[in-house]
Design a protein around this motif. Structure first.
Motif, PDB file in Angstrom:
ATOM      1  N   GLU A  49      18.460  44.659  39.090  1.00  0.00           N
ATOM      2  CA  GLU A  49      19.353  44.976  37.969  1.00  0.00           C
ATOM      3  C   GLU A  49      19.344  46.476  37.668  1.00  0.00           C
ATOM      4  O   GLU A  49      20.391  47.067  37.378  1.00  0.00           O
ATOM      5  CB  GLU A  49      18.927  44.190  36.726  1.00  0.00           C
ATOM      6  N   GLU A 196      29.655  43.978  42.784  1.00  0.00           N
ATOM      7  CA  GLU A 196      28.903  43.186  41.832  1.00  0.00           C
ATOM      8  C   GLU A 196      28.550  44.020  40.609  1.00  0.00           C
ATOM      9  O   GLU A 196      28.471  45.244  40.676  1.00  0.00           O
ATOM     10  CB  GLU A 196      27.626  42.653  42.494  1.00  0.00           C
ATOM     11  N   GLU A 197      28.340  43.349  39.489  1.00  0.00           N
ATOM     12  CA  GLU A 197      28.001  44.040  38.249  1.00  0.00           C
ATOM     13  C   GLU A 197      26.655  43.553  37.734  1.00  0.00           C
ATOM     14  O   GLU A 197      26.216  42.444  38.034  1.00  0.00           O
ATOM     15  CB  GLU A 197      29.088  43.784  37.196  1.00  0.00           C
ATOM     16  N   ALA A 198      26.036  44.392  36.927  1.00  0.00           N
ATOM     17  CA  ALA A 198      24.727  44.053  36.368  1.00  0.00           C
ATOM     18  C   ALA A 198      24.850  42.889  35.387  1.00  0.00           C
ATOM     19  O   ALA A 198      25.790  42.815  34.608  1.00  0.00           O
ATOM     20  CB  ALA A 198      24.131  45.273  35.680  1.00  0.00           C
ATOM     21  N   LYS A 199      23.876  41.974  35.428  1.00  0.00           N
ATOM     22  CA  LYS A 199      23.848  40.837  34.506  1.00  0.00           C
ATOM     23  C   LYS A 199      22.999  41.148  33.279  1.00  0.00           C
ATOM     24  O   LYS A 199      23.144  40.506  32.250  1.00  0.00           O
ATOM     25  CB  LYS A 199      23.304  39.602  35.227  1.00  0.00           C
ATOM     26  N   TRP A 200      22.082  42.113  33.423  1.00  0.00           N
ATOM     27  CA  TRP A 200      21.198  42.497  32.336  1.00  0.00           C
ATOM     28  C   TRP A 200      21.501  43.914  31.896  1.00  0.00           C
ATOM     29  O   TRP A 200      22.014  44.722  32.683  1.00  0.00           O
ATOM     30  CB  TRP A 200      19.732  42.427  32.760  1.00  0.00           C
ATOM     31  N   SER A 201      21.162  44.217  30.666  1.00  0.00           N
ATOM     32  CA  SER A 201      21.233  45.610  30.219  1.00  0.00           C
ATOM     33  C   SER A 201      20.071  46.376  30.837  1.00  0.00           C
ATOM     34  O   SER A 201      19.100  45.777  31.313  1.00  0.00           O
ATOM     35  CB  SER A 201      21.137  45.679  28.687  1.00  0.00           C
TER      36      SER A 201
END
Length: 349
Positions: A49, A196-201
């Motif tokens: 992440e 793809e994109e981050a799922k978490w900050s």
């Protein structure tokens, strides 16, 4: 995969209770091992992440580095307890496990679904050749001490080990310079993002990484503390624990990732996890452990004869298999077979 690992987190409080209630060493070893596997997975997820908030090259570097962090932490606690045989065996076992078991399982799983898989030949040639030269360099001190008359040698090898570790670490820094700057075009295709994109900050990813690291440190102390009494009660050798069990425990999450990538026909990623992780063990983890050992009791970098033979044979075989840029399920079976033969030999000690 992460869903399964989340359920395994229940073993963390159980292991802590077991430590206070003085469970048997064998039970504590098993509980600590089952706790470390999901924690290593969380560490890998956190690192992945974080990589979304950095450049692809930095992200790849972080994934490779923290992929070996679990084993590094376990080895540091083993160093503290003076279990040098376990530490050196885990170094050899990580390389052997990665290039035979992980690469073999990836080729087998991917080959069953996709028949023949292709991967970046240039990258695999660079990585496997670097690994071959690194293992040869790591083997020279052992060959030196095992072949010469002991009367001609100084009985202490700390100076030799530190010198070799320093050279290995310098090679590691130069390899980063090679891949990040002078020859980054070779790796460009592997470093591209797939949208793809981050799922978490970023804060959550950093928090997970820090907490997982702390928890792994606690569980590693439980694991290392149980090794000697557990091996004595079960009649196992410390070599078997170090070369087979510790690497599997420390790298289980990373190993499963390589197999999943191969099934998805992303053989480039699977090969890089297997060979790249082995390369970092030899050039980064091993030297760091030698340097850290100076804080406790200096550890030599001299491997025994069978560890040496297993290391060299494993890397030669993997080098041969990976250099053609193609893989199939039969090559996977061959690699796994060699690993099983080596594991059985260490089990018989």
């Amino acid at each position: 995969m992460m869903k399964i690992l989340k359920y395994m987190l229940i073993f963390i409080p159980i292991s802590i209770v077991g430590e206070f209630l003085h469970f048997s060493p064998t039970v504590m070893f098993i509980l600590a091992a089952l706790s470390i596997v999901p924690l290593a997975g969380l560490m890998g997820a956190g690192t992945e992440e974080i990589s979304f908030y950095t450049s692809p090259k930095i992200g790849g570097f972080l994934n490779a580095t923290f992929g070996n962090a679990t084993e590094l932490i376990i080895s540091i606690f083993a160093l503290k307890e003076g279990l040098f045989d376990v530490v050196k065996a885990s170094i050899a076992g990580s390389v052997i496990g990665n290039v035979l078991l992980v690469l073999g399982a990836s080729m087998l799983a991917g080959g069953i679904k996709h028949k023949t898989q292709k991967f970046n030949k240039k990258v695999s040639e660079v990585s496997s050749s670097m690994l071959l030269f690194s293992v040869i360099g790591l083997s020279v001190p052992a060959l030196f001490t095992h072949t010469l008359n002991s009367e001609l040698l100084n009985t202490k090898y700390e100076g030799l080990s530190v010198a070799v570790a320093l050279i290995m670490f310098i090679i590691y820094i130069l390899s980063l310079f090679f891949s990040f700057y002078t020859h980054k075009d070779i790796y460009s295709s592997d470093l591209e993002e797939e949208g793809e994109e981050a799922k978490w900050s970023l804060k959550k990813a950093l928090a997970v990484l820090v907490l997982a690291t702390i928890a792994i440190a606690i569980e590693s102390e439980f694991l290392v503390g149980a090794i000697e009494p557990m091996t004595e009660s079960l009649g196992l050798s410390t070599f078997f624990v170090g070369i087979i069990l510790v690497p599997i425990i420390g790298n289980a999450a990373e190993h499963s990732t390589a197999i999943v990538m191969a099934i998805k026909n992303k053989m480039d990623v699977a090969v890089e996890i297997a060979i790249g992780s082995s390369l970092q063990i030899v050039l980064f983890v091993a030297p760091v452990l030698i340097f850290i050992s100076l804080l406790f009791k200096p550890m030599s970098i001299i491997f025994n004869e069978f560890e040496l033979a297993a290391l060299i044979v494993s890397v030669f075989i993997a080098n041969r298999v990976a250099n053609d840029g193609e893989s199939n399920w039969l090559e996977g079976v061959q690699l796994i077979s060699v690993y099983l033969i080596i594991a059985i030999c260490f089990f018989m000690i």
